[in-house]
Design an enzyme around this catalytic site. Sequence first.
Site, PDB file in Angstrom:
ATOM      1  N   ASN A  32      -7.367  -3.396  14.516  1.00  0.00           N
ATOM      2  CA  ASN A  32      -8.777  -3.624  14.273  1.00  0.00           C
ATOM      3  C   ASN A  32      -8.897  -4.928  12.977  1.00  0.00           C
ATOM      4  O   ASN A  32      -9.986  -5.187  12.721  1.00  0.00           O
ATOM      5  CB  ASN A  32      -9.422  -2.449  13.498  1.00  0.00           C
ATOM      6  CG  ASN A  32      -8.740  -1.922  12.438  1.00  0.00           C
ATOM      7  OD1 ASN A  32      -7.720  -2.786  11.804  1.00  0.00           O
ATOM      8  ND2 ASN A  32      -8.842  -0.943  11.661  1.00  0.00           N
ATOM      9  N   HIS A  73      -6.939  -5.316  10.254  1.00  0.00           N
ATOM     10  CA  HIS A  73      -6.888  -4.785   8.829  1.00  0.00           C
ATOM     11  C   HIS A  73      -5.725  -5.605   8.569  1.00  0.00           C
ATOM     12  O   HIS A  73      -4.683  -5.837   9.213  1.00  0.00           O
ATOM     13  CB  HIS A  73      -6.873  -3.545   8.634  1.00  0.00           C
ATOM     14  CG  HIS A  73      -5.636  -2.732   9.192  1.00  0.00           C
ATOM     15  ND1 HIS A  73      -5.665  -1.335   9.479  1.00  0.00           N
ATOM     16  CD2 HIS A  73      -4.369  -3.002   9.108  1.00  0.00           C
ATOM     17  CE1 HIS A  73      -4.512  -0.974   9.824  1.00  0.00           C
ATOM     18  NE2 HIS A  73      -3.725  -1.832   9.644  1.00  0.00           N
ATOM     19  N   GLU A 129      -9.627  -2.035   5.735  1.00  0.00           N
ATOM     20  CA  GLU A 129     -10.210  -1.887   7.079  1.00  0.00           C
ATOM     21  C   GLU A 129     -11.331  -2.851   7.228  1.00  0.00           C
ATOM     22  O   GLU A 129     -11.946  -3.072   6.132  1.00  0.00           O
ATOM     23  CB  GLU A 129     -10.499  -0.396   7.280  1.00  0.00           C
ATOM     24  CG  GLU A 129      -9.296   0.670   6.932  1.00  0.00           C
ATOM     25  CD  GLU A 129      -8.525   0.587   8.195  1.00  0.00           C
ATOM     26  OE1 GLU A 129      -8.546  -0.050   8.965  1.00  0.00           O
ATOM     27  OE2 GLU A 129      -7.730   1.559   8.031  1.00  0.00           O
ATOM     28  N   ASP A 136       0.808  -1.345   0.034  1.00  0.00           N
ATOM     29  CA  ASP A 136       0.022   0.036  -0.119  1.00  0.00           C
ATOM     30  C   ASP A 136       0.877   1.072   0.007  1.00  0.00           C
ATOM     31  O   ASP A 136       1.936   1.178   0.227  1.00  0.00           O
ATOM     32  CB  ASP A 136      -1.059   0.136   1.149  1.00  0.00           C
ATOM     33  CG  ASP A 136      -0.249  -0.506   2.493  1.00  0.00           C
ATOM     34  OD1 ASP A 136       0.952  -0.329   2.601  1.00  0.00           O
ATOM     35  OD2 ASP A 136      -0.992  -0.926   3.497  1.00  0.00           O
TER      36      ASP A 136
HETATM   37  P1  PGA Z   1       2.708  -2.443  12.417  1.00  0.00           P
HETATM   38  O1  PGA Z   1       1.265  -2.297  11.260  1.00  0.00           O
HETATM   39  O2  PGA Z   1       3.512  -3.375  11.718  1.00  0.00           O
HETATM   40  O3  PGA Z   1       3.279  -0.910  12.619  1.00  0.00           O
HETATM   41  O4  PGA Z   1       2.012  -2.850  13.846  1.00  0.00           O
HETATM   42  C1  PGA Z   1       0.868  -3.337  10.869  1.00  0.00           C
HETATM   43  C2  PGA Z   1      -0.518  -2.829  10.165  1.00  0.00           C
HETATM   44  O5  PGA Z   1      -1.028  -1.858  10.599  1.00  0.00           O
HETATM   45  O6  PGA Z   1      -0.846  -3.508   9.367  1.00  0.00           O
END
Ligand code: PGA
Length: 239
Positions: free
Chosen positions: A135, A137, A142, A67
Amino acid sequence: MEIKVFNNEAEIGEFAGKLYVDYVNANPDCVLGFATGASPVPTYDYIAKSCAEGLVSLKNVSTFNLDEYCDLPKDHKNSYFTFMCENLFSKTDINMANVDFLDGNADPDEESARYAKAIAAKGGIDIQLLGIGRNGHIAFNEPSDEFTDEAWKVTLTQSTIDANSIYFDDIPMPRSAITMGIGSIMRSKKIILIATGESKADAVKKMIKGEVTPQVPASILQQHSDVLVLLDTAAASLL
Ligand code: PGA
């Protein structure tokens, strides 16, 4: 799903990093899907170190990333492209011509079609690396009422803005992003998901033991035939 629990993120980085080094040595022209965020950093450190020591070469590897923020210059210090350059690409011998990235400033529909075509032209993604949001995702998919397919433009939720805005100290965090869809992630041949810390424990439990629902996007991984989940004890604490 295969689930492995480690004492800390350093152990995960070593395990996953070694897995990548072995895979690339056996398949030098493989196609890797990378992720940004804190979770993959120890893995990238291991790959970069191995590259510097001459134990692996990324010269013929092709990469895609999950992304990118919208409305942010590609070379801004908080773009995901910059993150990948700083944390991995610049520390390896990767050929930047083989690095493909979603363009957050392009027309989303055209960019989605371009990315799908580019991935297909490389024969698909061999290993897709994932983190998971608090959450549930994956990438920027999301919680919602339906699973997405190809890349699409998403409005970020407050949970994601709260988690990521700490990285933006000069400008407000973008409110939208372009992300690979659930379908594109699920078409990867192998998936490795890394989660660390107590804040991920609930999402990890729902991903592995909950019902498959777009309200917990990561739960779809239960339907993929080759998923490796790497957790520290805190992220695994509710299993
Ligand atoms: P993080 O993010 O590795 O910084 O915890 C993961 C995500 O939000 O997919």
